[in-house]
Scaffold this motif. Sequence first.
Motif, PDB file in Angstrom:
ATOM      1  N   ILE A  43     -77.562 -14.421  -5.039  1.00 13.15           N
ATOM      2  CA  ILE A  43     -76.642 -13.461  -4.429  1.00 13.15           C
ATOM      3  C   ILE A  43     -77.202 -12.049  -4.543  1.00 13.15           C
ATOM      4  CG2 ILE A  43     -74.341 -12.420  -4.587  1.00 13.15           C
ATOM      5  CD1 ILE A  43     -74.144 -15.210  -3.551  1.00 13.15           C
ATOM      6  N   VAL A  44     -77.702 -11.704  -5.720  1.00 11.36           N
ATOM      7  CA  VAL A  44     -78.264 -10.371  -5.944  1.00 11.36           C
ATOM      8  C   VAL A  44     -79.443 -10.144  -4.992  1.00 11.36           C
ATOM      9  CG1 VAL A  44     -79.472  -8.900  -7.592  1.00 11.36           C
ATOM     10  CG2 VAL A  44     -77.452 -10.196  -8.310  1.00 11.36           C
ATOM     11  N   PHE A  45     -80.326 -11.138  -4.855  1.00  8.83           N
ATOM     12  CA  PHE A  45     -81.455 -11.009  -3.938  1.00  8.83           C
ATOM     13  C   PHE A  45     -80.968 -10.743  -2.516  1.00  8.83           C
ATOM     14  CE2 PHE A  45     -84.298 -12.735  -0.760  1.00  8.83           C
ATOM     15  CZ  PHE A  45     -85.486 -12.078  -1.069  1.00  8.83           C
ATOM     16  N   ASN A  46     -79.939 -11.479  -2.083  1.00  8.47           N
ATOM     17  CA  ASN A  46     -79.422 -11.308  -0.727  1.00  8.47           C
ATOM     18  C   ASN A  46     -78.878  -9.896  -0.515  1.00  8.47           C
ATOM     19  OD1 ASN A  46     -78.591 -12.419   1.907  1.00  8.47           O
ATOM     20  ND2 ASN A  46     -76.560 -11.960   1.109  1.00  8.47           N
ATOM     21  N   TYR A  47     -78.102  -9.387  -1.480  1.00  7.64           N
ATOM     22  CA  TYR A  47     -77.570  -8.036  -1.343  1.00  7.64           C
ATOM     23  C   TYR A  47     -78.676  -6.987  -1.426  1.00  7.64           C
ATOM     24  CZ  TYR A  47     -72.713  -9.243  -0.944  1.00  7.64           C
ATOM     25  OH  TYR A  47     -71.521  -9.713  -0.480  1.00  7.64           O
ATOM     26  N   ASP A  48     -79.660  -7.196  -2.302  1.00 11.15           N
ATOM     27  CA  ASP A  48     -80.797  -6.272  -2.358  1.00 11.15           C
ATOM     28  C   ASP A  48     -81.520  -6.235  -1.015  1.00 11.15           C
ATOM     29  OD1 ASP A  48     -80.295  -5.592  -4.957  1.00 11.15           O
ATOM     30  OD2 ASP A  48     -81.905  -6.809  -5.826  1.00 11.15           O
ATOM     31  N   ARG A  49     -81.710  -7.402  -0.407  1.00 11.97           N
ATOM     32  CA  ARG A  49     -82.371  -7.475   0.897  1.00 11.97           C
ATOM     33  C   ARG A  49     -81.518  -6.779   1.954  1.00 11.97           C
ATOM     34  NH1 ARG A  49     -82.773 -13.080   3.879  1.00 11.97           N
ATOM     35  NH2 ARG A  49     -80.583 -12.592   3.823  1.00 11.97           N
ATOM     36  N   ALA A  63     -75.116  -3.907   6.888  1.00 13.33           N
ATOM     37  CA  ALA A  63     -74.718  -3.679   5.499  1.00 13.33           C
ATOM     38  C   ALA A  63     -73.569  -2.676   5.449  1.00 13.33           C
ATOM     39  CB  ALA A  63     -75.902  -3.169   4.686  1.00 13.33           C
ATOM     40  N   ASP A  64     -72.549  -3.003   4.686  1.00 13.28           N
ATOM     41  CA  ASP A  64     -71.390  -2.132   4.555  1.00 13.28           C
ATOM     42  C   ASP A  64     -71.656  -1.132   3.432  1.00 13.28           C
ATOM     43  OD1 ASP A  64     -68.907  -0.948   4.025  1.00 13.28           O
ATOM     44  OD2 ASP A  64     -67.838  -2.766   4.611  1.00 13.28           O
ATOM     45  N   PRO A  65     -71.756   0.151   3.739  1.00 13.29           N
ATOM     46  CA  PRO A  65     -72.108   1.148   2.715  1.00 13.29           C
ATOM     47  C   PRO A  65     -71.041   1.324   1.633  1.00 13.29           C
ATOM     48  CG  PRO A  65     -71.499   2.227   4.761  1.00 13.29           C
ATOM     49  CD  PRO A  65     -71.553   0.749   5.045  1.00 13.29           C
ATOM     50  N   ARG A  66     -69.845   0.750   1.817  1.00 10.68           N
ATOM     51  CA  ARG A  66     -68.794   0.865   0.793  1.00 10.68           C
ATOM     52  C   ARG A  66     -69.100   0.018  -0.428  1.00 10.68           C
ATOM     53  NH1 ARG A  66     -63.824  -0.933   4.143  1.00 10.68           N
ATOM     54  NH2 ARG A  66     -65.465  -2.314   4.849  1.00 10.68           N
ATOM     55  N   PHE A  67     -69.916  -1.041  -0.283  1.00  5.71           N
ATOM     56  CA  PHE A  67     -70.212  -1.934  -1.401  1.00  5.71           C
ATOM     57  C   PHE A  67     -71.471  -1.465  -2.105  1.00  5.71           C
ATOM     58  CE2 PHE A  67     -68.170  -5.035   1.649  1.00  5.71           C
ATOM     59  CZ  PHE A  67     -66.921  -4.878   1.094  1.00  5.71           C
ATOM     60  N   THR A  68     -71.283  -0.758  -3.209  1.00  2.00           N
ATOM     61  CA  THR A  68     -72.414  -0.209  -3.934  1.00  2.00           C
ATOM     62  C   THR A  68     -72.688  -0.953  -5.228  1.00  2.00           C
ATOM     63  OG1 THR A  68     -70.959   1.398  -4.986  1.00  2.00           O
ATOM     64  CG2 THR A  68     -72.088   2.097  -2.974  1.00  2.00           C
ATOM     65  N   THR A  69     -71.732  -1.750  -5.708  1.00  2.16           N
ATOM     66  CA  THR A  69     -71.891  -2.496  -6.951  1.00  2.16           C
ATOM     67  C   THR A  69     -71.465  -3.939  -6.714  1.00  2.16           C
ATOM     68  OG1 THR A  69     -71.339  -0.529  -8.225  1.00  2.16           O
ATOM     69  CG2 THR A  69     -71.231  -2.641  -9.384  1.00  2.16           C
ATOM     70  N   ILE A  70     -72.322  -4.881  -7.090  1.00  2.00           N
ATOM     71  CA  ILE A  70     -72.005  -6.300  -6.979  1.00  2.00           C
ATOM     72  C   ILE A  70     -71.994  -6.877  -8.393  1.00  2.00           C
ATOM     73  CG2 ILE A  70     -72.682  -8.528  -6.001  1.00  2.00           C
ATOM     74  CD1 ILE A  70     -71.992  -6.418  -3.898  1.00  2.00           C
TER      75      ILE A  70
END
Length: 76
Positions: A43-49, A63-70
């Motif tokens: 999941i982290v890899f996908n969000y980093d990508r 990418a939604d700029p509102r999501f800054t922390t996963i």
Amino acid sequence: MKGDLAEAWSFTDPGTFIINLRHGVMWQNVPPANGREFTADDIVFNYDRMYGLGSGMTPSPYADPRFTTIAIGDCY
């Protein structure tokens, strides 16, 4: 909504998305995952990508700029 890879998810604040992964989900048995269990690192890899955070990665226009922390949690 129902998730196939996540048992639950929540937004603790407008910029934090918490995902509780389902255990026992396996990748198909072909390279590069070779049948291993699906993990939080996937999941982290996908969000980093998606956000262009990795080496050589370009941000997605979706990418939604509102999501800054996963935050990835465990479900048992």
